[in-house]
Design a protein around this motif. Sequence first.
Motif, mmCIF file in Angstrom:
data_model
loop_
_atom_site.group_PDB
_atom_site.id
_atom_site.type_symbol
_atom_site.label_atom_id
_atom_site.label_comp_id
_atom_site.label_asym_id
_atom_site.label_seq_id
_atom_site.Cartn_x
_atom_site.Cartn_y
_atom_site.Cartn_z
ATOM 1 N N UNK A 11 35.650 35.804 57.414
ATOM 2 C CA UNK A 11 34.869 36.209 58.807
ATOM 3 C C UNK A 11 33.568 35.367 58.665
ATOM 4 N N UNK A 12 33.009 35.194 57.525
ATOM 5 C CA UNK A 12 31.788 34.634 57.588
ATOM 6 C C UNK A 12 31.801 33.068 57.744
ATOM 7 N N UNK A 13 32.751 32.491 57.262
ATOM 8 C CA UNK A 13 32.804 31.191 57.529
ATOM 9 C C UNK A 13 33.648 30.840 58.856
ATOM 10 N N UNK A 14 34.242 31.927 59.653
ATOM 11 C CA UNK A 14 34.560 31.554 60.781
ATOM 12 C C UNK A 14 33.301 31.896 61.863
ATOM 13 N N UNK A 15 32.488 32.809 61.223
ATOM 14 C CA UNK A 15 31.283 32.982 62.121
ATOM 15 C C UNK A 15 30.385 31.752 62.153
ATOM 16 N N UNK A 16 30.197 31.163 61.020
ATOM 17 C CA UNK A 16 29.316 29.847 61.153
ATOM 18 C C UNK A 16 29.986 28.406 61.463
ATOM 19 N N UNK A 17 31.156 28.546 62.088
ATOM 20 C CA UNK A 17 32.022 27.430 62.543
ATOM 21 C C UNK A 17 31.570 26.924 63.883
ATOM 22 N N UNK A 18 30.702 27.777 64.487
ATOM 23 C CA UNK A 18 30.359 27.499 66.135
ATOM 24 C C UNK A 18 28.773 27.267 65.874
ATOM 25 N N UNK A 19 28.649 26.163 66.644
ATOM 26 C CA UNK A 19 26.937 25.534 66.759
ATOM 27 C C UNK A 19 26.175 26.607 67.421
ATOM 28 N N UNK A 20 26.613 27.290 68.446
ATOM 29 C CA UNK A 20 25.842 28.355 69.011
ATOM 30 C C UNK A 20 25.291 29.536 67.913
ATOM 31 N N UNK A 21 26.344 29.892 67.357
ATOM 32 C CA UNK A 21 26.043 30.980 66.188
ATOM 33 C C UNK A 21 25.177 30.477 65.209
ATOM 34 N N UNK A 22 25.238 29.280 64.715
ATOM 35 C CA UNK A 22 24.552 28.681 63.799
ATOM 36 C C UNK A 22 22.923 28.897 64.368
ATOM 37 N N UNK A 23 22.947 28.554 65.782
ATOM 38 C CA UNK A 23 21.614 28.405 66.008
ATOM 39 C C UNK A 23 21.026 29.898 66.309
ATOM 40 N N UNK A 32 12.874 39.490 64.412
ATOM 41 C CA UNK A 32 13.836 40.046 65.123
ATOM 42 C C UNK A 32 13.516 39.422 66.458
ATOM 43 N N UNK A 33 14.807 39.444 67.320
ATOM 44 C CA UNK A 33 14.681 38.772 68.728
ATOM 45 C C UNK A 33 15.728 39.716 69.646
ATOM 46 N N UNK A 34 15.119 40.014 70.847
ATOM 47 C CA UNK A 34 15.997 40.553 71.811
ATOM 48 C C UNK A 34 17.036 39.483 72.257
ATOM 49 N N UNK A 35 18.254 40.079 72.905
ATOM 50 C CA UNK A 35 19.237 38.936 73.299
ATOM 51 C C UNK A 35 18.801 38.347 74.379
ATOM 52 N N UNK A 36 17.661 38.747 75.369
ATOM 53 C CA UNK A 36 17.427 37.859 76.309
ATOM 54 C C UNK A 36 16.473 36.550 75.725
ATOM 55 N N UNK A 37 15.693 36.949 74.576
ATOM 56 C CA UNK A 37 14.980 35.915 74.191
ATOM 57 C C UNK A 37 16.146 34.681 73.397
ATOM 58 N N UNK A 38 16.991 35.207 72.931
ATOM 59 C CA UNK A 38 17.903 34.320 72.121
ATOM 60 C C UNK A 38 18.649 33.650 73.320
ATOM 61 N N UNK A 39 19.229 34.198 74.344
ATOM 62 C CA UNK A 39 19.584 33.442 75.598
ATOM 63 C C UNK A 39 18.944 32.348 75.841
ATOM 64 N N UNK A 40 17.582 32.598 76.242
ATOM 65 C CA UNK A 40 16.790 31.793 76.827
ATOM 66 C C UNK A 40 16.470 30.576 75.844
ATOM 67 N N UNK A 41 16.438 30.924 74.443
ATOM 68 C CA UNK A 41 16.037 29.832 73.426
ATOM 69 C C UNK A 41 17.333 28.908 73.338
ATOM 70 N N UNK A 42 18.631 29.458 73.713
ATOM 71 C CA UNK A 42 19.849 28.624 73.507
ATOM 72 C C UNK A 42 20.095 27.899 75.073
ATOM 73 N N UNK A 43 19.812 28.499 75.984
ATOM 74 C CA UNK A 43 19.890 28.083 77.304
ATOM 75 C C UNK A 43 21.588 28.403 77.807
ATOM 76 N N UNK A 44 21.798 29.686 77.349
ATOM 77 C CA UNK A 44 23.160 29.858 77.860
ATOM 78 C C UNK A 44 23.057 31.356 78.583
ATOM 79 N N UNK A 45 24.240 31.666 79.090
ATOM 80 C CA UNK A 45 24.181 33.048 79.920
ATOM 81 C C UNK A 45 24.494 34.032 78.833
ATOM 82 N N UNK A 46 23.837 35.373 79.514
ATOM 83 C CA UNK A 46 24.107 36.597 78.710
ATOM 84 C C UNK A 46 25.402 36.828 78.042
ATOM 85 N N UNK A 47 26.373 36.608 79.239
ATOM 86 C CA UNK A 47 27.876 36.905 78.642
ATOM 87 C C UNK A 47 28.201 35.898 77.677
ATOM 88 N N UNK A 48 28.033 34.654 77.888
ATOM 89 C CA UNK A 48 28.271 33.798 76.624
ATOM 90 C C UNK A 48 27.678 34.191 75.519
#
Length: 104
Positions: A11-23, A32-48
């Motif tokens: 599961x660790x390697x599977x989790x690392x296999x996606x660029x957004x998850x690495x970011x 620590x960051x809240x989900x809204x800050x992470x979404x803003x940094x990545x420029x993606x929707x909250x659902x994604x």
Amino acid sequence: MAAAISTDVLPLFQAFSEPYRLQVIELLRDRELCACDIANHLGISASKLSFHLKTLREAGLIQGRQEGRWIYYRLNLPQFVVLEQYLSEFRRLSPILPARICPD
């Protein structure tokens, strides 16, 4: 014959296999960051982002804590030790042997 992959690290390697998850992992490296800050940094929707955070949580790489209506995420460092130990076994135990000679 393929070697069996440890079910602890798959599961660790599977989790690392996606660029957004690495970011996400990189963003949480220092704080620590809240989900809204992470979404803003990545420029993606909250659902994604929610999908990626779920994958990282299920792999044990991050933890969340709720404060009011916000969830704050941080790295789960003991799980990184599991990965580090798995990878260090290659360096420590895997000899570099020459390939066998294949018949013509």
